[in-house]
Design a protein around this motif. Sequence first.
Motif, PDB file in Angstrom:
ATOM      1  N   ASP A   1       0.837  -1.205   0.000  1.00 43.54           N
ATOM      2  CA  ASP A   1       0.000   0.000   0.000  1.00 43.54           C
ATOM      3  C   ASP A   1       0.870   1.252   0.000  1.00 43.54           C
ATOM      4  OD1 ASP A   1      -2.821   1.227   0.546  1.00 43.54           O
ATOM      5  OD2 ASP A   1      -1.473   2.197   1.969  1.00 43.54           O
ATOM      6  N   PRO A   2       0.720   2.149  -0.985  1.00 42.34           N
ATOM      7  CA  PRO A   2       1.571   3.338  -1.057  1.00 42.34           C
ATOM      8  C   PRO A   2       1.482   4.227   0.177  1.00 42.34           C
ATOM      9  CG  PRO A   2       0.406   3.018  -3.137  1.00 42.34           C
ATOM     10  CD  PRO A   2      -0.193   2.055  -2.156  1.00 42.34           C
ATOM     11  N   GLY A   3       0.263   4.420   0.685  1.00 47.69           N
ATOM     12  CA  GLY A   3       0.108   5.279   1.851  1.00 47.69           C
ATOM     13  C   GLY A   3       0.808   4.719   3.075  1.00 47.69           C
ATOM     14  N   ASN A   4       0.708   3.415   3.275  1.00 46.29           N
ATOM     15  CA  ASN A   4       1.394   2.788   4.403  1.00 46.29           C
ATOM     16  C   ASN A   4       2.903   2.907   4.272  1.00 46.29           C
ATOM     17  OD1 ASN A   4      -0.526   1.822   6.266  1.00 46.29           O
ATOM     18  ND2 ASN A   4      -1.004   0.069   4.994  1.00 46.29           N
ATOM     19  N   ALA A   5       3.423   2.601   3.086  1.00 40.12           N
ATOM     20  CA  ALA A   5       4.878   2.667   2.886  1.00 40.12           C
ATOM     21  C   ALA A   5       5.399   4.073   3.160  1.00 40.12           C
ATOM     22  CB  ALA A   5       5.230   2.224   1.464  1.00 40.12           C
ATOM     23  N   GLY A   6       4.717   5.073   2.606  1.00 42.98           N
ATOM     24  CA  GLY A   6       5.155   6.446   2.813  1.00 42.98           C
ATOM     25  C   GLY A   6       5.059   6.878   4.261  1.00 42.98           C
ATOM     26  N   THR A   7       3.999   6.449   4.940  1.00 45.71           N
ATOM     27  CA  THR A   7       3.824   6.817   6.340  1.00 45.71           C
ATOM     28  C   THR A   7       4.884   6.168   7.216  1.00 45.71           C
ATOM     29  OG1 THR A   7       1.440   7.096   6.011  1.00 45.71           O
ATOM     30  CG2 THR A   7       2.195   6.813   8.272  1.00 45.71           C
ATOM     31  N   VAL A   8       5.277   4.923   6.907  1.00 44.13           N
ATOM     32  CA  VAL A   8       6.343   4.275   7.671  1.00 44.13           C
ATOM     33  C   VAL A   8       7.660   5.008   7.470  1.00 44.13           C
ATOM     34  CG1 VAL A   8       7.707   2.172   7.945  1.00 44.13           C
ATOM     35  CG2 VAL A   8       5.228   2.013   7.713  1.00 44.13           C
ATOM     36  N   ILE A   9       7.955   5.425   6.242  1.00 46.60           N
ATOM     37  CA  ILE A   9       9.187   6.192   6.000  1.00 46.60           C
ATOM     38  C   ILE A   9       9.158   7.503   6.782  1.00 46.60           C
ATOM     39  CG2 ILE A   9      10.506   7.446   4.239  1.00 46.60           C
ATOM     40  CD1 ILE A   9       9.671   5.216   2.263  1.00 46.60           C
ATOM     41  N   ARG A  10       8.016   8.156   6.784  1.00 53.22           N
ATOM     42  CA  ARG A  10       7.880   9.404   7.550  1.00 53.22           C
ATOM     43  C   ARG A  10       8.075   9.146   9.043  1.00 53.22           C
ATOM     44  NH1 ARG A  10       2.329  13.066   7.652  1.00 53.22           N
ATOM     45  NH2 ARG A  10       3.161  14.862   8.798  1.00 53.22           N
ATOM     46  N   GLY A  11       7.459   8.057   9.553  1.00 50.75           N
ATOM     47  CA  GLY A  11       7.618   7.726  10.961  1.00 50.75           C
ATOM     48  C   GLY A  11       9.048   7.367  11.309  1.00 50.75           C
ATOM     49  N   ALA A  12       9.732   6.648  10.408  1.00 51.88           N
ATOM     50  CA  ALA A  12      11.125   6.287  10.641  1.00 51.88           C
ATOM     51  C   ALA A  12      11.996   7.526  10.739  1.00 51.88           C
ATOM     52  CB  ALA A  12      11.623   5.374   9.522  1.00 51.88           C
ATOM     53  N   ASP A  13      11.708   8.497   9.915  1.00 52.12           N
ATOM     54  CA  ASP A  13      12.426   9.777   9.961  1.00 52.12           C
ATOM     55  C   ASP A  13      12.179  10.465  11.304  1.00 52.12           C
ATOM     56  OD1 ASP A  13      13.642  12.232   9.356  1.00 52.12           O
ATOM     57  OD2 ASP A  13      11.947  12.924   8.136  1.00 52.12           O
ATOM     58  N   ALA A  14      10.912  10.566  11.696  1.00 47.68           N
ATOM     59  CA  ALA A  14      10.565  11.263  12.943  1.00 47.68           C
ATOM     60  C   ALA A  14      11.131  10.566  14.164  1.00 47.68           C
ATOM     61  CB  ALA A  14       9.046  11.376  13.065  1.00 47.68           C
ATOM     62  N   ALA A  15      11.180   9.230  14.127  1.00 49.94           N
ATOM     63  CA  ALA A  15      11.618   8.471  15.303  1.00 49.94           C
ATOM     64  C   ALA A  15      13.096   8.099  15.243  1.00 49.94           C
ATOM     65  CB  ALA A  15      10.760   7.214  15.452  1.00 49.94           C
ATOM     66  N   GLY A  16      13.836   8.709  14.339  1.00 46.32           N
ATOM     67  CA  GLY A  16      15.284   8.601  14.354  1.00 46.32           C
ATOM     68  C   GLY A  16      15.866   7.285  13.889  1.00 46.32           C
ATOM     69  N   ALA A  17      15.222   6.603  12.944  1.00 44.01           N
ATOM     70  CA  ALA A  17      15.765   5.356  12.423  1.00 44.01           C
ATOM     71  C   ALA A  17      17.056   5.601  11.652  1.00 44.01           C
ATOM     72  CB  ALA A  17      14.748   4.662  11.525  1.00 44.01           C
TER      73      ALA A  17
END
Length: 265
Positions: free
Chosen positions: A123-139
């Motif tokens: 799912d494009p929305g899920n993939a993009g949201t995970v990347i955004r979350g990874a950025d915010a949470a310092g992955a």
Amino acid sequence: MEPVLSNPQSDRVKKVRALHRRSSRQRAGLFLAEGPQAVRELLRFRPETAQTVYAVADADAELVELAAGRGVPVREVTDAVMTAMCEAQHPQGIAAVARPVDVPLQDALAGDGYVVVLTNVRDPGNAGTVIRGADAAGARCVLVSDASVDIYNPKVVRSTVGSLWHLPVSLGGSVEEIFAACRSAGLRLLATDGIGTQLLPDTDLATPHAWVMGNEAWGLEPEVRDACDEVVRVPIYGHAESLNLAMAATVCMYASAAAAHPKSR
């Protein structure tokens, strides 16, 4: 100065529009970033990959100046042309064509911090949201398997809200290759799955690890889950049946961030 691009049927507009298709993106080695936030972060963090910025007459003047200051050509277009170029139903007046920012797997793993692995995420929305979350949470990075959605799909790019240019993202490796590289980097593989017997609050997140995320509908394939060191479940305290992929991923990533930054809790 080039004239305003006003014909929605022109070859240039058709070439930009074609970037909505994965096959066209792969042939051209380009993709489309839509909206002011995506264009701003592209110009701030990876301007060398930007090919052209397209903007309507009343687009954000600061963004147009930023593009010019970074040496990126800006082409004014009409509202009709912007609508023809973009996938979004209501374009926000500015878009950019750029080259991909893929990072080799070993380079992506060279930093510090936890890692996020997407396996069979479609799912494009899920993939993009995970990347955004990874950025915010310092992955440290996000590793996307060859069976997952193309992250240069316009929906993915929009849903990252610019985070695509903030942290390393490596694409195209098989799950086996990704797991082998993670293990060589000294990472424990933590599968996230609703059938897990290990609860998230009881999981050791102080040692180097990689979160392994599965498909939205069926989760992780059994062989992928079995290849991981632990299978972790996010506890449900209310009556919800489950969390969706992006929600569960965000909860897990912030747990890792809290373990890495205990003083910020």
